[in-house]
Design a protein around this motif. Structure first.
Motif, PDB file in Angstrom:
ATOM      1  N   LEU A 112      -3.691 -57.099 -49.432  1.00  0.00           N
ATOM      2  CA  LEU A 112      -4.840 -56.635 -48.645  1.00  0.00           C
ATOM      3  C   LEU A 112      -6.154 -57.166 -49.211  1.00  0.00           C
ATOM      4  CD1 LEU A 112      -3.823 -52.925 -47.920  1.00  0.00           C
ATOM      5  CD2 LEU A 112      -4.019 -54.762 -46.249  1.00  0.00           C
ATOM      6  N   ILE A 113      -6.241 -57.174 -50.551  1.00  0.00           N
ATOM      7  CA  ILE A 113      -7.470 -57.691 -51.182  1.00  0.00           C
ATOM      8  C   ILE A 113      -7.627 -59.182 -50.878  1.00  0.00           C
ATOM      9  CG2 ILE A 113      -8.530 -58.253 -53.419  1.00  0.00           C
ATOM     10  CD1 ILE A 113      -7.650 -55.498 -54.399  1.00  0.00           C
ATOM     11  N   PHE A 114      -6.521 -59.914 -50.950  1.00  0.00           N
ATOM     12  CA  PHE A 114      -6.594 -61.353 -50.661  1.00  0.00           C
ATOM     13  C   PHE A 114      -7.065 -61.582 -49.216  1.00  0.00           C
ATOM     14  CE2 PHE A 114      -4.729 -65.287 -49.027  1.00  0.00           C
ATOM     15  CZ  PHE A 114      -5.263 -66.205 -49.924  1.00  0.00           C
ATOM     16  N   ALA A 115      -6.483 -60.816 -48.284  1.00  0.00           N
ATOM     17  CA  ALA A 115      -6.864 -60.985 -46.869  1.00  0.00           C
ATOM     18  C   ALA A 115      -8.335 -60.647 -46.664  1.00  0.00           C
ATOM     19  CB  ALA A 115      -5.982 -60.102 -45.983  1.00  0.00           C
ATOM     20  N   SER A 116      -8.807 -59.574 -47.329  1.00  0.00           N
ATOM     21  CA  SER A 116     -10.206 -59.181 -47.128  1.00  0.00           C
ATOM     22  C   SER A 116     -11.152 -60.205 -47.749  1.00  0.00           C
ATOM     23  CB  SER A 116     -10.467 -57.777 -47.672  1.00  0.00           C
ATOM     24  OG  SER A 116     -10.253 -57.746 -49.058  1.00  0.00           O
ATOM     25  N   SER A 146     -12.017 -66.659 -40.498  1.00  0.00           N
ATOM     26  CA  SER A 146     -12.251 -65.309 -41.004  1.00  0.00           C
ATOM     27  C   SER A 146     -11.397 -64.295 -40.235  1.00  0.00           C
ATOM     28  CB  SER A 146     -13.744 -64.985 -40.842  1.00  0.00           C
ATOM     29  OG  SER A 146     -14.004 -63.676 -41.203  1.00  0.00           O
ATOM     30  N   THR A 147     -11.264 -64.535 -38.926  1.00  0.00           N
ATOM     31  CA  THR A 147     -10.497 -63.610 -38.074  1.00  0.00           C
ATOM     32  C   THR A 147      -9.028 -63.530 -38.494  1.00  0.00           C
ATOM     33  OG1 THR A 147     -11.996 -64.115 -36.263  1.00  0.00           O
ATOM     34  CG2 THR A 147      -9.910 -63.091 -35.655  1.00  0.00           C
ATOM     35  N   TYR A 152      -4.555 -60.044 -40.144  1.00  0.00           N
ATOM     36  CA  TYR A 152      -3.522 -59.646 -41.108  1.00  0.00           C
ATOM     37  C   TYR A 152      -3.702 -58.178 -41.501  1.00  0.00           C
ATOM     38  CZ  TYR A 152      -0.682 -59.243 -45.260  1.00  0.00           C
ATOM     39  OH  TYR A 152       0.244 -58.810 -46.154  1.00  0.00           O
ATOM     40  N   ILE A 153      -4.949 -57.796 -41.788  1.00  0.00           N
ATOM     41  CA  ILE A 153      -5.210 -56.398 -42.185  1.00  0.00           C
ATOM     42  C   ILE A 153      -4.896 -55.458 -41.009  1.00  0.00           C
ATOM     43  CG2 ILE A 153      -6.970 -54.757 -42.981  1.00  0.00           C
ATOM     44  CD1 ILE A 153      -8.362 -57.139 -44.360  1.00  0.00           C
ATOM     45  N   LEU A 154      -5.295 -55.893 -39.809  1.00  0.00           N
ATOM     46  CA  LEU A 154      -5.032 -55.085 -38.606  1.00  0.00           C
ATOM     47  C   LEU A 154      -3.530 -54.865 -38.430  1.00  0.00           C
ATOM     48  CD1 LEU A 154      -6.558 -53.865 -36.108  1.00  0.00           C
ATOM     49  CD2 LEU A 154      -6.009 -55.965 -34.903  1.00  0.00           C
ATOM     50  N   TRP A 158      -1.459 -51.273 -38.620  1.00  0.00           N
ATOM     51  CA  TRP A 158      -0.818 -50.711 -37.419  1.00  0.00           C
ATOM     52  C   TRP A 158       0.703 -50.819 -37.431  1.00  0.00           C
ATOM     53  CZ3 TRP A 158      -2.748 -47.851 -33.426  1.00  0.00           C
ATOM     54  CH2 TRP A 158      -4.134 -47.740 -33.358  1.00  0.00           C
ATOM     55  N   PHE A 159       1.217 -51.917 -37.974  1.00  0.00           N
ATOM     56  CA  PHE A 159       2.683 -52.141 -37.911  1.00  0.00           C
ATOM     57  C   PHE A 159       3.315 -52.464 -39.263  1.00  0.00           C
ATOM     58  CE2 PHE A 159       0.929 -53.644 -33.862  1.00  0.00           C
ATOM     59  CZ  PHE A 159       1.586 -52.795 -32.992  1.00  0.00           C
ATOM     60  N   GLY A 160       2.539 -52.995 -40.160  1.00  0.00           N
ATOM     61  CA  GLY A 160       3.078 -53.530 -41.414  1.00  0.00           C
ATOM     62  C   GLY A 160       3.341 -52.447 -42.449  1.00  0.00           C
TER      63      GLY A 160
END
Lengths: 248, 310
Positions: A112-116, A146-147, A152-154, A158-160
């Motif tokens: 999550l940190i990498f994605a952000s 960026s999106t 990925y975070i979204l 929601w599903f991950g």
């Protein structure tokens, strides 16, 4: 005298208004989270500390950004991204802490940190290195990159892993809380691209003539909703869960 | 949020900036971009109608295909005799079908009020697509004489009122169903967000790209996923590759059929424009497909399929 000059807010300057309001709201939220920390069960104390840190870091940056804006009339892009580089990964820490009891591994936190960070670095390049006068292709390319981090975070929320761990937590409070945070990611975080598209060369700037000053207006509104809102959701989970423990 | 909604939102976010940057995209380029997606994801979702219908109805495959072909033939006949009626019927059936697939997983039965919601939702997005791209549609239609019969149906003010009324009715119905606790508040918010996004998509994107994005992600992908999960739960297929093999014959048959018709037009044996011919073909496939899918959803509701399969 200098102090008074710096604090002068033009009556019709909505951006300056939101910088000041944002600063005070973030500071007030921090104090609230820090004080309320003593009322919750031990396992939620770290979550509330992180909530307080998110709004406190933002409050300090808002203190500098409002002065920078009033003194120069320009977007405090660097300060904005320094703030986000610290606070957005901390929001990811919140997801990790909420689902830790259900078995979240440290790997989830790093993903999550990498994605952000990916999302923020691409956004920063798109905004800070926009050629003079604005370039639509530059804004589009870095905006889309960026999106990818955002999506990925979204997905995770929601599903991950986050969604699955929340489901496995056997706690209705955690399930509901994580779902509310997922809504913040879906709707609240989606306000930022609106601001991004107002910069010179951005689509809203080119197609609808929304000036670059609107970048900060949208960012300030989004920050207030997301940072304080995120913290309040975590607070609600913590306080409800603690009260449930007391009555059990 | 369903996975189909997630795929739709992610696709919109990733594609929209590029499309807006490109500006106006000619319809010929739009067709080149969209055709592979429509052929590879659009057609397969209706390519196992026979298998789905036979799970719920004790008739033989040959009889089913015979009835299917008769319906297709009747529809083509209607297009020849009364093209305006055939066109309106096609739009209304499509509207109902789109609405049904959008809401199917929230319900476990189909009383009239849900069916009304399906119809209004579908009319809202189809009229929105037409109203928000009316100039592009009129430009395409003005190039071929066969479309003259529908020109009056696409007048901007008519479409505006249909779009406005159907959208308001859709929102009111969703709010009513939420107040009656048939839909959760979260579902209401999600569906409002999705409908708003679809309409924004139709407004911001060129006609065919906007429609394809909706059709492929929110409709076809969702239906394909439901079909696969159902057949998997019934042990008819045990892997995605099995499922792909299952949908392949009729997909290829449909593509070959369209290719054949286009060949006949190219050789001047069939005197129709490509667009008009495609409209008749899609309408003729849609007619029986809508009835099959209605039967399929009734079966899913009876089996309580959506409990744990959203």
């Amino acid at each position: 005298m200098i102090f008074l000059e710096v604090l002068t807010i033009p009556k019709d300057d909505a951006i300056a208004f939101t910088f000041f309001t944002g600063y005070m709201a973030m500071l007030a939220a921090s104090i609230f989270f820090f004080f309320e920390r003593s009322r919750v069960d031990g396992k939620w104390k770290l979550s509330l500390l992180v909530s307080g840190l998110i709004t406190f870091i933002a409050a300090v940056h808002y203190y500098y950004m409002r002065d920078y804006y009033l003194a120069t009339g320009e977007n405090p892009t660097a300060l904005r991204y320094i703030d986000w580089t610290l606070t957005v990964p901390l929001m990811c820490v919140e997801f990790y802490l909420l689902t830790k009891a259900a078995g979240a591994k440290i790997g989830l936190l790093w993903k999550l940190i990498f994605a952000s960070v990916w999302m923020l670095v691409a956004g920063y390049i798109g905004e800070a290195f926009n050629p003079e006068g604005g370039s639509t292709s530059h804004s589009v390319l870095w905006g889309v990159l960026s999106t990818i981090g955002y999506i990925y975070i979204l997905y995770t929320a929601w599903f991950g892993e986050v969604a699955k761990l929340a489901e496995a937590s056997n706690s209705d409070v955690v399930k509901k809380g994580v779902r509310t945070l997922a809504w913040f990611v879906l709707v609240g975080w989606a306000i930022y691209p609106i601001g991004y598209m107002c910069m010179p060369g951005g689509w809203l700037n080119v197609a609808f003539g929304l000036g670059s000053q609107n970048v900060d207006l949208f960012y300030n509104i989004a920050d207030a909703i997301n940072k304080i809102g995120f913290g309040l959701v975590v607070y609600n989970i913590a306080i409800t869960s603690s009260e449930n423990l007391k009555t059990a | 949020m369903t996975r189909a909604i997630f795929v739709f939102i992610a696709s919109v976010l990733l594609l929209l900036p590029f499309i807006l940057n490109e500006g106006g995209i000619p319809i010929s380029y739009q067709m080149i971009i969209c055709t592979p997606f429509l052929l590879l994801l659009g057609i397969p979702h209706g390519a196992i109608d026979n298998i789905l219908y036979l799970r719920n109805n004790p008739i033989k495959n040959g009889k089913f295909i015979g009835v299917y072909l008769v319906l297709v033939g009747l529809n083509i006949g209607l297009w020849v005799i009364l093209p305006g009626v055939a066109y309106i019927m096609f739009l209304l059936l499509s509207a109902y079908h789109f609405g049904q697939s959008q809401f199917s997983h929230y319900f476990n039965k189909q009383p009239v009020i849900y069916k009304v919601l399906y119809l209004f939702w579908g009319v809202s997005i189809i009229s929105g697509l037409v109203y928000l791209n009316v100039e592009e549609i009129q430009q395409i239609m003005s190039q071929h004489k066969e479309f003259a019969a529908f020109y009056s149906l696409h007048q901007e003010n008519h479409m505006f009122y249909i779009f406005l009324i159907s959208t308001i009715c859709t929102f009111l119905l969703m709010i009513f169903l939420t107040a009656k606790k048939y839909l959760s508040l979260e579902t209401l918010l999600m569906e409002m967000l999705v409908l708003t996004l679809i309409i924004a998509c139709f407004y911001l994107m060129p006609l065919l790209i906007g429609f394809t994005l909706y059709f492929v992600t929110l409709h076809s992908f969702k239906v394909l996923r439901e079909e696969y999960r159902f057949l998997n739960s019934e042990r008819v297929v045990n892997s995605i590759s099995n499922f792909i093999i299952m949908v392949t014959p009729f997909t290829l048959f449909s593509i070959a059929g369209i290719g054949l018709l286009f060949g006949l037009i190219y050789l001047n044996i069939l005197s129709l424009s490509y667009g008009y011919c495609l409209l008749i073909v899609i309408s003729s496939i849609t007619l029986p497909h809508v009835f099959v899918m209605n039967s399929f959803y009734n079966l899913l509701f009876r089996r309580n399929f959506y409990k744990g399969h959203t």
